[in-house]
Design an enzyme around this catalytic site. Structure first.
Site, mmCIF file in Angstrom:
data_model
loop_
_atom_site.group_PDB
_atom_site.id
_atom_site.type_symbol
_atom_site.label_atom_id
_atom_site.label_comp_id
_atom_site.label_asym_id
_atom_site.label_seq_id
_atom_site.Cartn_x
_atom_site.Cartn_y
_atom_site.Cartn_z
ATOM 1 N N THR A 59 -0.072 31.696 1.177
ATOM 2 C CA THR A 59 -0.340 30.865 2.353
ATOM 3 C C THR A 59 0.892 30.781 3.248
ATOM 4 O O THR A 59 0.789 30.866 4.472
ATOM 5 C CB THR A 59 -0.794 29.454 1.914
ATOM 6 O OG1 THR A 59 -1.905 29.589 1.036
ATOM 7 C CG2 THR A 59 -1.189 28.605 3.093
ATOM 8 N N LYS A 86 17.143 15.977 -3.585
ATOM 9 C CA LYS A 86 18.280 15.053 -3.684
ATOM 10 C C LYS A 86 17.832 13.615 -3.531
ATOM 11 O O LYS A 86 18.653 12.708 -3.385
ATOM 12 C CB LYS A 86 19.321 15.384 -2.616
ATOM 13 C CG LYS A 86 19.894 16.781 -2.760
ATOM 14 C CD LYS A 86 20.747 17.146 -1.563
ATOM 15 C CE LYS A 86 21.116 18.617 -1.610
ATOM 16 N NZ LYS A 86 21.659 19.103 -0.338
ATOM 17 N N ARG A 108 2.460 21.748 3.178
ATOM 18 C CA ARG A 108 1.739 21.780 1.897
ATOM 19 C C ARG A 108 2.387 20.761 0.979
ATOM 20 O O ARG A 108 3.618 20.713 0.848
ATOM 21 C CB ARG A 108 1.802 23.160 1.258
ATOM 22 C CG ARG A 108 1.367 23.076 -0.205
ATOM 23 C CD ARG A 108 0.996 24.371 -0.796
ATOM 24 N NE ARG A 108 -0.223 24.907 -0.205
ATOM 25 C CZ ARG A 108 -0.888 25.934 -0.724
ATOM 26 N NH1 ARG A 108 -0.464 26.514 -1.815
ATOM 27 N NH2 ARG A 108 -1.966 26.386 -0.135
#
Lengths: 318, 183
Positions: A59, A86, A108
């Protein structure tokens, strides 16, 4: 019709005319991909950020190629190695990206609803490239494009979707899109993989593949998420293939022209036998080609919503 | 549409196209390697008509293609409506050919500029020539037509409307007032 949406968050809520608009635009975009010079200048100067918090080669590459074919500047950000690892929140990451003034963010994320959350807070257009088990609108649109291209229509067809319906955002978006354009949709899969809500979306349940095959024009086999199942819903890949896989023998139960699709990546020999995946009835690679065209269409349509106020009337002989 | 004056009637359009066809033949010394490419919308219909006239004159046809230049325009950011993209259909190679680009009205020159870029992406023609039914002036780019059906001096506020059987049910070219600038 004029496309007026800022974002593409799902198939739910799109009206049929909007779906057709994407498919028609994608037909033009597909021509560009077959030329020697596969590039048009329409998104020159626009910046698109591909923000992928879940691994996805297909994708992400499909979006990136689509962006480059339209001359947009594409930037890829993945969760590993980014500030997310982080401890920064998604919203903070997005706000920081927005401060760099991108035009479109392709997101996504494993958590359903995250594209909608960003879309409500950021001026950039947001495209949902898959959010958990919720929606994957560009996959559904490329599936429709592939079917329409081969069979000339969607209305009146019967399309089967077989596999892990419960965990599949593709199935959900496909059902919504196919129903919106007038197809009959049958869904089936192993026990425990068919969610009750799927009937409310307009699908009919035909759990066994053998029962579904003679009734459908197109069969979409879903990927078994081997990495996620952990053997909870079926004992082994081999057993899945034996009971639920599309073998060449099972394919013969279907109509002669039955078309086979799969959103990829295919677990060869599990959901689909290799000779079926590579056979004349397979549209699996056509789907990949369609994906670039459909994503080009979506990016083109969304970028039009972010223009300066109208200065003068559109077009005509000049 | 508030038509102020008729510039060409059906016979006038036909005469203009027949003359352009003869000029194309003369300039290219025949039809060898000549192809016609019309700009959507209406330039495509005019290109097909020119193709028919050339067939009547020479007894052999020329390939005719259609170009949609939406993805090459420089004024999309200013457009009131994000335009619908339509297909470009040039089903023959332009490499090494004499391409005659055909449009209905030549105005600012920006559509032609976009068409030149679009054509170049399809291949490298030996030459590109420009045929238009009406040249109304007001160029913003250094572009001029090789073949012109009719030169019509206009004011910028006026609009030139080319009506064709294929799209409008009749063949006429008129000047309309007060429709704003059209590019």
């Amino acid at each position: 019709m004029a496309w007026a949406r800022k974002d593409l968050l799902g198939i739910a809520g799109l009206d049929p005319a909007e779906i057709v608009e994407v498919l028609d635009t994608a037909a033009t975009m597909k021509d560009i991909s077959s030329r020697e010079i596969k590039k048009v200048p329409v998104l020159r100067g626009k910046t698109v950020v591909n923000l992928f918090f879940e691994a996805s080669t297909r994708t992400r590459v499909s979006f990136e190629i689509a962006e480059k074919r339209l001359s947009a500047d594409a930037v890829n950000v993945s969760a590993s190695g980014s500030s997310v690892s982080k401890g920064e929140t998604l919203l903070d990451t997005a706000r920081n990206l927005q401060a760099m003034n991108p035009d479109i963010i392709v997101l996504r994320h494993s958590c359903p609803g995250t594209p909608a959350m960003l879309a409500a807070r950021l001026p950039a257009a947001v495209v949902n490239a898959g959010d958990g088990a919720h929606e994957h609108p560009t996959q559904a649109l490329l599936d429709l494009f592939t079917i329409r291209e081969r069979l000339g229509r969607i209305a009146g067809l019967t399309v089967g979707i077989f596999g892990d319906i419960a965990h599949s955002r593709v199935a959900r978006s496909d059902v919504l899109a196919l129903r919106a354009l007038g197809a009959r949709v049958l869904v089936g899969g192993p026990p425990g993989m068919i969610p009750p809500g799927i009937v409310e979306l307009g699908a009919e349940v035909a759990p066994r593949l053998e029962a579904m095959l003679p009734a459908v024009d197109v069969l979409i086999m879903l990927r078994i998420q081997l990495e996620r199942q952990g053997g909870a819903l079926f004992p082994s890949a081999r057993e899945y293939a034996t009971h639920f896989g599309l073998s060449a023998d099972r394919l013969r139960l279907g109509r002669p022209g039955l078309l086979v699709m799969h959103p990829g990546p295919v677990n060869r020999g599990v959901e689909v036998a290799p000779e079926v995946a590579d056979g004349p009835q397979s549209l699996i690679l056509d789907q990949v080609t369609s994906g670039v065209a459909v994503r080009m269409a979506v990016l083109y349509l969304l970028s039009g919503v972010h223009r300066a106020p109208a200065a003068e009337e559109g077009r005509g002989g000049a | 549409m508030n038509a102020k004056a008729e510039i060409l009637d059906e016979a006038g359009i036909r005469r203009a196209l027949v003359r352009i066809a003869h000029e194309i033949l003369e300039k290219n010394q025949g039809l060898a390697d000549v192809v016609l490419v019309g700009l959507r919308s209406r330039g495509d219909h005019i290109a097909r008509r020119l193709g028919e006239i050339l067939r009547e004159i020479e007894g052999s046809g020329v390939p005719v293609g259609v170009l949609d230049v939406t993805l090459y325009r420089d004024d999309l950011a200013h457009a009131a409506h994000w335009p619908r993209v339509q297909r470009t259909e040039v089903p023959f190679p332009v490499e090494g050919r004499h391409v005659v680009l055909v449009d209905d009205v030549l105005f600012t020159g920006r559509s032609v500029r976009a068409a030149l870029d679009s054509l170049m992406d399809l291949g490298r023609p030996r030459s590109i020539q420009l045929a238009v039914l009406v040249d109304r002036g007001h160029r913003e780019l250094p572009i001029r037509a090789d073949f012109v059906g009719k030169n019509v001096p206009t004011a910028r506020r006026e609009a030139v409307r080319v009506l064709l059987r294929e799209t409008d049910g009749e063949d006429r070219v008129v000047i309309a007032e007060g429709e704003g600038e059209r590019r």
